[in-house]
Design a protein around this motif. Structure first.
Motif, PDB file in Angstrom:
ATOM      1  N   GLY A  54      34.213 -61.725   3.946  1.00 25.93           N
ATOM      2  CA  GLY A  54      34.544 -62.741   2.941  1.00 25.93           C
ATOM      3  C   GLY A  54      34.258 -64.162   3.353  1.00 25.93           C
ATOM      4  O   GLY A  54      34.867 -65.092   2.810  1.00 25.93           O
ATOM      5  N   LYS A  55      33.334 -64.386   4.277  1.00 25.37           N
ATOM      6  CA  LYS A  55      33.020 -65.756   4.720  1.00 25.37           C
ATOM      7  C   LYS A  55      32.470 -66.584   3.567  1.00 25.37           C
ATOM      8  O   LYS A  55      32.985 -67.667   3.258  1.00 25.37           O
ATOM      9  CB  LYS A  55      32.001 -65.720   5.869  1.00 25.37           C
ATOM     10  N   THR A  56      31.426 -66.086   2.929  1.00 28.10           N
ATOM     11  CA  THR A  56      30.820 -66.823   1.820  1.00 28.10           C
ATOM     12  C   THR A  56      31.759 -66.868   0.622  1.00 28.10           C
ATOM     13  O   THR A  56      31.808 -67.872  -0.098  1.00 28.10           O
ATOM     14  CB  THR A  56      29.481 -66.177   1.429  1.00 28.10           C
ATOM     15  N   MET A  57      32.531 -65.816   0.423  1.00 29.24           N
ATOM     16  CA  MET A  57      33.476 -65.784  -0.694  1.00 29.24           C
ATOM     17  C   MET A  57      34.525 -66.879  -0.555  1.00 29.24           C
ATOM     18  O   MET A  57      34.909 -67.528  -1.538  1.00 29.24           O
ATOM     19  CB  MET A  57      34.152 -64.415  -0.761  1.00 29.24           C
ATOM     20  N   LEU A  58      35.013 -67.109   0.674  1.00 29.28           N
ATOM     21  CA  LEU A  58      35.980 -68.183   0.902  1.00 29.28           C
ATOM     22  C   LEU A  58      35.378 -69.536   0.566  1.00 29.28           C
ATOM     23  O   LEU A  58      36.012 -70.367  -0.096  1.00 29.28           O
ATOM     24  CB  LEU A  58      36.446 -68.152   2.356  1.00 29.28           C
ATOM     25  N   ALA A  59      34.165 -69.778   1.033  1.00 29.43           N
ATOM     26  CA  ALA A  59      33.507 -71.052   0.764  1.00 29.43           C
ATOM     27  C   ALA A  59      33.294 -71.251  -0.737  1.00 29.43           C
ATOM     28  O   ALA A  59      33.537 -72.336  -1.280  1.00 29.43           O
ATOM     29  CB  ALA A  59      32.174 -71.123   1.513  1.00 29.43           C
ATOM     30  N   LYS A  60      32.866 -70.205  -1.429  1.00 33.50           N
ATOM     31  CA  LYS A  60      32.655 -70.310  -2.871  1.00 33.50           C
ATOM     32  C   LYS A  60      33.969 -70.522  -3.620  1.00 33.50           C
ATOM     33  O   LYS A  60      34.026 -71.283  -4.595  1.00 33.50           O
ATOM     34  CB  LYS A  60      31.964 -69.049  -3.389  1.00 33.50           C
ATOM     35  N   ALA A  61      35.026 -69.862  -3.168  1.00 35.34           N
ATOM     36  CA  ALA A  61      36.318 -70.000  -3.839  1.00 35.34           C
ATOM     37  C   ALA A  61      36.834 -71.428  -3.737  1.00 35.34           C
ATOM     38  O   ALA A  61      37.351 -71.987  -4.712  1.00 35.34           O
ATOM     39  CB  ALA A  61      37.323 -69.018  -3.239  1.00 35.34           C
ATOM     40  N   LEU A  62      36.712 -72.044  -2.550  1.00 34.24           N
ATOM     41  CA  LEU A  62      37.127 -73.438  -2.409  1.00 34.24           C
ATOM     42  C   LEU A  62      36.283 -74.335  -3.300  1.00 34.24           C
ATOM     43  O   LEU A  62      36.806 -75.239  -3.976  1.00 34.24           O
ATOM     44  CB  LEU A  62      36.998 -73.874  -0.949  1.00 34.24           C
ATOM     45  N   ALA A  63      34.983 -74.094  -3.311  1.00 31.92           N
ATOM     46  CA  ALA A  63      34.083 -74.927  -4.098  1.00 31.92           C
ATOM     47  C   ALA A  63      34.399 -74.843  -5.589  1.00 31.92           C
ATOM     48  O   ALA A  63      34.412 -75.857  -6.296  1.00 31.92           O
ATOM     49  CB  ALA A  63      32.641 -74.515  -3.839  1.00 31.92           C
ATOM     50  N   ARG A  64      34.706 -73.648  -6.081  1.00 27.52           N
ATOM     51  CA  ARG A  64      34.968 -73.492  -7.512  1.00 27.52           C
ATOM     52  C   ARG A  64      36.372 -73.939  -7.898  1.00 27.52           C
ATOM     53  O   ARG A  64      36.647 -74.153  -9.084  1.00 27.52           O
ATOM     54  CB  ARG A  64      34.767 -72.029  -7.911  1.00 27.52           C
ATOM     55  N   SER A  65      37.255 -74.075  -6.920  1.00 25.69           N
ATOM     56  CA  SER A  65      38.613 -74.526  -7.221  1.00 25.69           C
ATOM     57  C   SER A  65      38.678 -76.015  -7.492  1.00 25.69           C
ATOM     58  O   SER A  65      39.670 -76.512  -8.011  1.00 25.69           O
ATOM     59  CB  SER A  65      39.553 -74.174  -6.063  1.00 25.69           C
ATOM     60  N   ILE A  66      37.621 -76.731  -7.131  1.00 24.70           N
ATOM     61  CA  ILE A  66      37.584 -78.183  -7.301  1.00 24.70           C
ATOM     62  C   ILE A  66      36.457 -78.528  -8.268  1.00 24.70           C
ATOM     63  O   ILE A  66      35.336 -78.034  -8.127  1.00 24.70           O
ATOM     64  CB  ILE A  66      37.364 -78.891  -5.952  1.00 24.70           C
ATOM     65  N   ASP A  67      36.756 -79.373  -9.225  1.00 26.73           N
ATOM     66  CA  ASP A  67      35.760 -79.771 -10.228  1.00 26.73           C
ATOM     67  C   ASP A  67      34.877 -80.866  -9.639  1.00 26.73           C
ATOM     68  O   ASP A  67      35.072 -82.055  -9.889  1.00 26.73           O
ATOM     69  CB  ASP A  67      36.460 -80.263 -11.494  1.00 26.73           C
ATOM     70  N   CYS A  68      33.897 -80.441  -8.834  1.00 28.80           N
ATOM     71  CA  CYS A  68      33.002 -81.398  -8.178  1.00 28.80           C
ATOM     72  C   CYS A  68      31.653 -80.726  -7.956  1.00 28.80           C
ATOM     73  O   CYS A  68      31.544 -79.496  -8.007  1.00 28.80           O
ATOM     74  CB  CYS A  68      33.599 -81.879  -6.847  1.00 28.80           C
ATOM     75  N   PRO A  69      30.606 -81.517  -7.707  1.00 24.20           N
ATOM     76  CA  PRO A  69      29.289 -80.926  -7.451  1.00 24.20           C
ATOM     77  C   PRO A  69      29.298 -80.064  -6.188  1.00 24.20           C
ATOM     78  O   PRO A  69      29.774 -80.484  -5.139  1.00 24.20           O
ATOM     79  CB  PRO A  69      28.381 -82.149  -7.271  1.00 24.20           C
ATOM     80  N   VAL A  70      28.776 -78.862  -6.319  1.00 27.26           N
ATOM     81  CA  VAL A  70      28.727 -77.904  -5.215  1.00 27.26           C
ATOM     82  C   VAL A  70      27.311 -77.339  -5.137  1.00 27.26           C
ATOM     83  O   VAL A  70      26.719 -76.984  -6.156  1.00 27.26           O
ATOM     84  CB  VAL A  70      29.741 -76.751  -5.423  1.00 27.26           C
ATOM     85  N   ARG A  71      26.776 -77.277  -3.925  1.00 29.28           N
ATOM     86  CA  ARG A  71      25.447 -76.688  -3.742  1.00 29.28           C
ATOM     87  C   ARG A  71      25.506 -75.671  -2.623  1.00 29.28           C
ATOM     88  O   ARG A  71      26.193 -75.868  -1.614  1.00 29.28           O
ATOM     89  CB  ARG A  71      24.417 -77.775  -3.403  1.00 29.28           C
ATOM     90  N   ARG A  72      24.764 -74.600  -2.789  1.00 25.51           N
ATOM     91  CA  ARG A  72      24.697 -73.548  -1.778  1.00 25.51           C
ATOM     92  C   ARG A  72      23.286 -73.464  -1.230  1.00 25.51           C
ATOM     93  O   ARG A  72      22.312 -73.490  -1.994  1.00 25.51           O
ATOM     94  CB  ARG A  72      25.108 -72.202  -2.369  1.00 25.51           C
TER      95      ARG A  72
END
Length: 358
Positions: A82-100
């Motif tokens: 769940g390494k990438t899943m954790l990073a994605k979950a934090l990113a989607r929890s905040i309404d801000c620009p996110v890039r992978r």
């Protein structure tokens, strides 16, 4: 790690002592209101992440700590935890620009920072921003990129800016890099150099879930991914306010000296051939501020440093040949040093070292 609370615990070593800014120890006036809002917002973000990542509350808390400390996080563990899943979950929890960014051997530095392209209509060069121009950048399998591409992140992570063709472009706040890497598949990879690892505030390992958490994962993730349903629970402005509140958390001289003593111990340990840098000291104190704020305190206590010493310092250390022969990892050496370094005992400006866990 301790769970968050909106007021200092009853067994807090600072309880009943004069506050450094006047008034009783604890949350007071505007600082207290800011911290109450911080705890509430952080609780929403944590709940959103834990709706995707089951049974890893300590990992989620450390991730939030690094974000509020304006740092960067390295997630290192075996595949599928769940390494990438954790990073994605934090990113989607905040309404801000996110890039992978998926790091590969053929990835170029300009693929990360951006490139100046010639515009045929205007007859001028225009800068095309790369994925690093976001509030949260998720770098998947960072050790699969070449050292040249890895180094493209150095300026971004330390100075929050990008320089392309002699022009410097600032990055917005908050700016956080969450990088993942797999420590067991080393074929075709490029291990992160010490200079790059030193720029990560903390390193964490997800670890395998407990049986109950894995059973819940099968129920929740069996039909669909909860990540698809995850909605933002905080805005960029709220996160900036949280960071400002963390900056106001008080750190006494005794605590600062305690942090320096911890770092100095790594430089003098015979089990290490490379100790922690002065940057590590800064990261440790900043993370301790965030850790204290998430606990509802406007001041740092020794427990904050003790909780964070291993994840913040261990990945910067290199064991000696003797320690390697004894199969002592830097995490083990750092944990021993934390137990050996004396805890501050003098009462100073609203802090009393007595009452720490040790």
């Amino acid at each position: 790690m301790k769970k968050e609370s909106q007021s200092p615990p009853h067994n807090d070593p600072g309880a009943g002592l004069p506050h450094p800014h006047g008034g009783p120890v604890g949350i007071t006036h505007d600082v207290g209101q800011e911290l109450e809002g911080l705890v509430a917002t952080a609780h929403r973000i944590r709940e959103a992440i834990e709706s995707v990542i089951e049974g890893k509350s300590d990992v989620v808390r450390l991730t939030l700590t690094v974000m509020l400390a304006e740092g960067h996080l390295l997630i290192e563990d075996v595949p599928g935890v769940g390494k990438t899943m954790l990073a994605k979950a934090l990113a989607r929890s905040i309404d801000c620009p996110v890039r992978r960014v998926q790091f590969t051997p053929d990835l170029l530095p300009s693929d990360i920072t951006g490139v100046s392209a010639f515009n045929q209509q205007s007859r001028e060069f225009e800068f095309k921003p790369g994925p690093v121009f976001a509030n949260i950048v998720v770098g998947d399998e960072i050790n699969r990129a070449s050292p040249k591409t890895q180094s493209a992140l150095l300026e971004c992570m330390e100075e929050h800016q990008v320089t392309v063709d002699g022009t410097t472009y600032p990055l917005e706040t908050p700016f956080m890099v969450i990088a993942t890497q797999n420590p067991i598949e080393m074929e075709g990879t490029y291990p992160l150099p010490e200079a790059q690892r030193d720029r990560f505030t903390a390193r964490i390992a997800m670890g395998y879930p407990e049986a109950a958490a894995e059973l819940e994962m099968l129920d929740v993730h069996g039909a669909s991914s909860p990540l698809d349903k995850l909605e933002p629970v905080a805005t960029t402005a709220e996160v900036r306010a949280l960071i400002d509140a963390v900056r106001a958390v008080y750190v006494s001289q005794s605590i600062k000296k305690y942090a320096i003593d911890m770092v100095t111990a790594t430089r003098q340990s015979p089990d290490l051939r490379l100790g922690a840098s002065p940057r590590a000291t800064l990261h440790l104190v900043r993370a301790a501020r965030a850790h204290a704020a998430l606990s509802g305190r406007d001041y740092v206590i020794p427990d904050d440093l003790q909780d964070l010493a291993v994840p913040v310092l261990a990945h910067r250390l290199l064991p000696s040949l003797e320690a390697q022969g004894q199969r002592r990892r830097p995490e083990h050496v750092m944990a021993d040093l934390v137990r050996r370094v004396p805890v501050p005992e003098s009462r100073e400006k609203g802090f009393d070292g007595a009452g720490s866990r040790r």
